[in-house]
Design an enzyme around this catalytic site. Sequence first.
Site, PDB file in Angstrom:
ATOM      1  N   ARG A  46       4.343  21.723  47.877  1.00 19.87           N
ATOM      2  CA  ARG A  46       3.481  20.537  47.816  1.00 19.87           C
ATOM      3  C   ARG A  46       4.138  19.479  46.945  1.00 19.87           C
ATOM      4  O   ARG A  46       3.746  19.235  45.803  1.00 19.87           O
ATOM      5  CB  ARG A  46       2.101  20.916  47.306  1.00 19.87           C
ATOM      6  CG  ARG A  46       1.423  21.957  48.161  1.00 19.87           C
ATOM      7  CD  ARG A  46      -0.040  22.105  47.834  1.00 19.87           C
ATOM      8  NE  ARG A  46      -0.814  21.013  48.434  1.00 19.87           N
ATOM      9  CZ  ARG A  46      -2.136  20.899  48.316  1.00 19.87           C
ATOM     10  NH1 ARG A  46      -2.817  21.777  47.607  1.00 19.87           N
ATOM     11  NH2 ARG A  46      -2.778  19.913  48.893  1.00 19.87           N
ATOM     12  N   GLN A  95       5.439  15.986  52.344  1.00 22.61           N
ATOM     13  CA  GLN A  95       4.087  15.773  52.860  1.00 22.61           C
ATOM     14  C   GLN A  95       4.062  15.645  54.381  1.00 22.61           C
ATOM     15  O   GLN A  95       3.145  16.147  55.038  1.00 22.61           O
ATOM     16  CB  GLN A  95       3.474  14.523  52.219  1.00 22.61           C
ATOM     17  CG  GLN A  95       3.056  14.733  50.769  1.00 22.61           C
ATOM     18  CD  GLN A  95       2.456  13.486  50.155  1.00 22.61           C
ATOM     19  OE1 GLN A  95       2.573  12.387  50.710  1.00 22.61           O
ATOM     20  NE2 GLN A  95       1.821  13.625  49.007  1.00 22.61           N
ATOM     21  N   ASP A 104       4.066  19.115  56.221  1.00 24.49           N
ATOM     22  CA  ASP A 104       3.068  20.098  55.783  1.00 24.49           C
ATOM     23  C   ASP A 104       2.095  20.448  56.906  1.00 24.49           C
ATOM     24  O   ASP A 104       1.125  19.732  57.153  1.00 24.49           O
ATOM     25  CB  ASP A 104       2.318  19.529  54.579  1.00 24.49           C
ATOM     26  CG  ASP A 104       1.376  20.534  53.935  1.00 24.49           C
ATOM     27  OD1 ASP A 104       1.215  21.637  54.486  1.00 24.49           O
ATOM     28  OD2 ASP A 104       0.797  20.199  52.892  1.00 24.49           O
ATOM     29  N   SER A 129      -1.720  21.002  55.835  1.00 21.44           N
ATOM     30  CA  SER A 129      -2.535  19.797  55.667  1.00 21.44           C
ATOM     31  C   SER A 129      -2.920  19.196  57.006  1.00 21.44           C
ATOM     32  O   SER A 129      -4.087  18.850  57.233  1.00 21.44           O
ATOM     33  CB  SER A 129      -1.778  18.763  54.824  1.00 21.44           C
ATOM     34  OG  SER A 129      -1.652  19.206  53.493  1.00 21.44           O
ATOM     35  N   TYR A 187      -3.368  24.486  44.788  1.00 13.65           N
ATOM     36  CA  TYR A 187      -4.389  25.215  45.535  1.00 13.65           C
ATOM     37  C   TYR A 187      -5.402  25.828  44.577  1.00 13.65           C
ATOM     38  O   TYR A 187      -5.143  25.989  43.386  1.00 13.65           O
ATOM     39  CB  TYR A 187      -3.750  26.336  46.375  1.00 13.65           C
ATOM     40  CG  TYR A 187      -2.837  25.843  47.455  1.00 13.65           C
ATOM     41  CD1 TYR A 187      -3.341  25.356  48.654  1.00 13.65           C
ATOM     42  CD2 TYR A 187      -1.449  25.870  47.285  1.00 13.65           C
ATOM     43  CE1 TYR A 187      -2.500  24.905  49.660  1.00 13.65           C
ATOM     44  CE2 TYR A 187      -0.599  25.418  48.281  1.00 13.65           C
ATOM     45  CZ  TYR A 187      -1.129  24.941  49.472  1.00 13.65           C
ATOM     46  OH  TYR A 187      -0.298  24.493  50.456  1.00 13.65           O
TER      47      TYR A 187
END
Length: 369
Positions: free
Chosen positions: A122, A127, A130, A133, A228
């Site tokens: 992360r 990003q 990912d 996500s 997380y």
Amino acid sequence: MIIAVLKETAPFETRVAATPDIVKKYKSLGLRVFVEKGAGEAAGFADSSYAEAGAEIKNSAAETCRDADVIIKIRAPLPSEDGLMHSGQILVANLEARNQPERLKTLAHIGLTGFALELMPRISRAQNMDILSSQSSLAGYRAVINAVGLLNRAVPMMMTAAGTIPAAKVLVLGAGVAGLQAIATAKRLGAQVFASDVRPAVKEQVESLGGKFLEIETDETFETAGGYAGETSEDYRRRQQEAVATQLAKSDIVVTTALIPGKPAPRLISAEMLKAMPSGGIVIDMAAAAGGNVEGSRDNAVIDINGVTVAGNSNLAAEIPHSASRLFAQNIYNFLTPWFKRENDTFAFDFEDEIINKTCVFKNGQILL
């Protein structure tokens, strides 16, 4: 270099690892793309669309894989697919690496180099790679849509000549990517939304979406280094359950999203607690495959537990495969292409780089996880 796109064989899996638009992007880099016949049909992408984008359509999985350098998939290959792959190939997918250690050993033994995209670090530059996500956001949206479809009442407040219908109350447990999208979707539909999470820092995000945060005062920190939610203390679990039980008794819809990477899902709702929910209550358990946030829930099943309809589904993104495939395919493209060297027609992965180091789980027969 050849990239192979296989038709997914896992039960209930409808997504595809490359869309025609992404095939065009691979082709523009000088890569060849083999697509198994029918690979995108369940997601709404016809073979003709892939052919128009420049892909070569193959009649079988074996033919698709035979000469491929890179195999891209949504899910880890099933045992029945092991014979399709051979030493030296690169495998990129959601390998569920922490949950399937024996499968990992088998795949490594074949001699593959495997990247588990669910382990993407992360960090800001990762990003757009990912998959958790992108897919969780769609899953959170779908969870609310499914719940509304099952609910026996309207969601928004309605003022009519015959009287006023109050807004439905929605409780979201877990305010990660999936939870935040569930909050936003429920709010857009006109519900009153409440949310709980073990990370006090997400309160601002919940409130910015129009939800009310169920705050439990604590000096403890339950957030992992990766951002997380982590495991909680016994005292916190007790107080959280009390707060959830109070709100549960007023909620028409509950969406549970709580997961701890590599561990069983935390139990947030007992079967006894469900008795307090209003008649016709709906619960969507997005953690059902990991043991469930709700006692008695089962993955890919809609069941009655003490008068409440509980739907377990840990792969909600696959219910909207067209959108989910577009995002997943872009994630894979964003992961692979920075390492492609067109002048050498090869992928030159830097195994010292954090992105590669964290996601590569086996290389040349050796387990790295």
